[in-house]
Design a protein around this motif. Structure first.
Motif, mmCIF file in Angstrom:
data_model
loop_
_atom_site.group_PDB
_atom_site.id
_atom_site.type_symbol
_atom_site.label_atom_id
_atom_site.label_comp_id
_atom_site.label_asym_id
_atom_site.label_seq_id
_atom_site.Cartn_x
_atom_site.Cartn_y
_atom_site.Cartn_z
ATOM 1 N N MET A 9 -53.439 -21.361 -34.737
ATOM 2 C CA MET A 9 -52.396 -21.242 -33.723
ATOM 3 C C MET A 9 -52.396 -19.826 -33.175
ATOM 4 N N PHE A 10 -51.802 -19.635 -32.014
ATOM 5 C CA PHE A 10 -51.751 -18.320 -31.388
ATOM 6 C C PHE A 10 -50.568 -17.516 -31.910
ATOM 7 N N ALA A 11 -50.780 -16.203 -32.038
ATOM 8 C CA ALA A 11 -49.724 -15.320 -32.536
ATOM 9 C C ALA A 11 -48.612 -15.143 -31.511
ATOM 10 N N SER A 12 -48.939 -15.170 -30.226
ATOM 11 C CA SER A 12 -47.939 -14.982 -29.177
ATOM 12 C C SER A 12 -48.366 -15.746 -27.937
ATOM 13 N N THR A 13 -47.517 -15.686 -26.916
ATOM 14 C CA THR A 13 -47.826 -16.389 -25.667
ATOM 15 C C THR A 13 -48.949 -15.724 -24.878
ATOM 16 N N THR A 52 -55.476 -15.159 -32.569
ATOM 17 C CA THR A 52 -55.400 -16.464 -33.225
ATOM 18 C C THR A 52 -55.197 -16.298 -34.723
ATOM 19 N N LEU A 53 -54.225 -17.027 -35.268
ATOM 20 C CA LEU A 53 -54.062 -17.117 -36.710
ATOM 21 C C LEU A 53 -54.902 -18.296 -37.193
ATOM 22 N N PRO A 54 -55.868 -18.069 -38.087
ATOM 23 C CA PRO A 54 -56.757 -19.160 -38.507
ATOM 24 C C PRO A 54 -55.997 -20.273 -39.222
ATOM 25 N N GLY A 55 -56.539 -21.454 -39.163
ATOM 26 C CA GLY A 55 -55.986 -22.567 -39.918
ATOM 27 C C GLY A 55 -56.227 -22.371 -41.405
ATOM 28 N N PHE A 56 -55.517 -23.144 -42.215
ATOM 29 C CA PHE A 56 -55.659 -23.008 -43.659
ATOM 30 C C PHE A 56 -55.234 -24.296 -44.348
ATOM 31 N N ALA A 57 -55.597 -24.405 -45.621
ATOM 32 C CA ALA A 57 -55.127 -25.468 -46.499
ATOM 33 C C ALA A 57 -54.724 -24.810 -47.816
ATOM 34 N N ARG A 58 -53.565 -25.184 -48.323
ATOM 35 C CA ARG A 58 -53.015 -24.579 -49.538
ATOM 36 C C ARG A 58 -52.622 -25.684 -50.514
ATOM 37 N N LEU A 59 -52.942 -25.466 -51.800
ATOM 38 C CA LEU A 59 -52.614 -26.446 -52.825
ATOM 39 C C LEU A 59 -51.434 -25.939 -53.654
ATOM 40 N N ASP A 60 -50.435 -26.797 -53.861
ATOM 41 C CA ASP A 60 -49.257 -26.465 -54.655
ATOM 42 C C ASP A 60 -49.139 -27.424 -55.830
ATOM 43 N N GLY A 61 -48.408 -27.005 -56.862
ATOM 44 C CA GLY A 61 -48.242 -27.861 -58.030
ATOM 45 C C GLY A 61 -46.862 -27.723 -58.637
ATOM 46 N N ALA A 110 -49.436 -16.656 -42.404
ATOM 47 C CA ALA A 110 -48.385 -17.662 -42.281
ATOM 48 C C ALA A 110 -47.699 -17.642 -40.920
ATOM 49 N N SER A 111 -47.400 -16.454 -40.380
ATOM 50 C CA SER A 111 -46.628 -16.354 -39.142
ATOM 51 C C SER A 111 -46.873 -14.992 -38.505
ATOM 52 N N ALA A 112 -46.312 -14.800 -37.327
ATOM 53 C CA ALA A 112 -46.464 -13.539 -36.609
ATOM 54 C C ALA A 112 -45.246 -13.280 -35.747
ATOM 55 N N HIS A 113 -44.857 -12.026 -35.648
ATOM 56 C CA HIS A 113 -43.781 -11.638 -34.740
ATOM 57 C C HIS A 113 -44.342 -11.347 -33.349
#
Length: 288
Positions: free
Chosen positions: A220-224, A229-238, A264-267
């Motif tokens: 996704m893009f950090a701003s308009t 670009t913030l890269p995609g990711f996959a995270r495993l939780d338990g 995760a995010s951007a201002h």
């Protein structure tokens, strides 16, 4: 705020839902940097209307229309060039079509398609991250599809998951300066095109259980500005669950089991937050 909603049954197959919410919102602000004071008052009426068709007992098809508002507050009031339009709240108009299918005694699937229009939105100026810019009128649109499933695969195994596809864009030019413009067609900030989540819980016996899940999203893009670009990711939780007695359950959650590095995010384009490293959370749930 006052909210009322009612459901009407015309026949065993047709139902309607009508709702109305009224909000009175007041805010007083002192800008400690400039000494400026201002106040704003909003009286907001938000309607909702839905129609439900049940061709079978285990199938529901619905259509829904709603309007909602988000009053100005905090950073927006401090950063916007104040005008009457700037003080008006953001407005959301949502149209949604969907269905729910209980295809098994213990399993349900849902699907929804929607369009959300936002007007009078304040966005971060890509050329000056400390400044918010007002885009009057309908200036943002999100179209999407959501799929979900929840229930039990067996007496001991429960699942909950979902997938979403979103197309989010700016629908009219927004001028940021005398020479710079955020063009219509730019992708909205921090809205991934695809997101996916799946959570499993398996109980070995009445005392012990474990959970395992995945959270994933596309880039996704950090701003308009659409420049970073913030890269995609996959995270495993338990998780691990232990039932102490009829009233108390211990629960250990582990976020990011494999300590994956991700953003995760951007201002704005220069202020980007990483996701949490491996994290542990121990809690107790009490039932009365």
């Amino acid at each position: 705020a006052i909210y009322v909603q009612d459901q009407f049954e015309f026949s065993p197959n047709w139902l309607a839902v009508l709702g109305l919410r009224y909000d009175h919102f007041e805010v007083d602000m002192l800008n400690n940097r400039t000494g400026g004071e201002l106040s704003s008052t909003d009286d907001l009426t938000s309607p909702r209307a839905g129609l439900i068709y049940k061709p079978r007992d285990n199938v529901s098809i619905y259509a829904n229309y709603s309007i909602a508002y988000l009053p100005r507050a905090g950073e927006q009031l401090a950063s916007l060039s104040l005008t009457n339009s700037a003080l008006e709240p953001e407005k959301f108009r949502n149209v949604e079509l969907g269905a729910k299918w209980d295809f098994h005694r213990d399993l349900s699937a849902t699907m929804a398609i929607y369009q959300l229009n936002r007007s009078n939105v304040a966005v971060v100026n890509p050329d000056n991250p400390t400044e918010l810019i007002l885009s009057e009128g309908d200036s943002q649109r999100v179209r999407g599809v959501e799929l979900g499933v929840s229930g039990n695969l067996s007496e001991n195994w429960s699942v909950m998951g979902g997938f979403a596809f979103q197309d989010a864009e700016i629908t009219r030019d927004i001028r940021t300066s005398a020479t710079q413009v955020i063009r219509a067609g730019s992708v909205l900030a921090q809205v991934p095109r695809q997101t996916f989540s799946l959570w499993n819980r398996y109980d070995f016996n009445p005392s012990w259980g474990v959970g395992l899940g995945v959270v994933a999203r596309s880039s996704m893009f950090a701003s308009t500005s659409n420049a970073v670009t913030l890269p995609g990711f996959a995270r495993l939780d338990g998780a691990v669950y232990f039932q102490l007695n009829d009233l108390a359950q211990l629960q250990l959650n582990v976020e990011n089991l494999f300590d994956t590095s991700y953003y995760a995010s951007a201002h704005n384009d220069n202020n980007i937050s990483p996701g949490s490293p491996r994290a542990f959370n121990l809690g107790i749930n009490l039932s009365f």
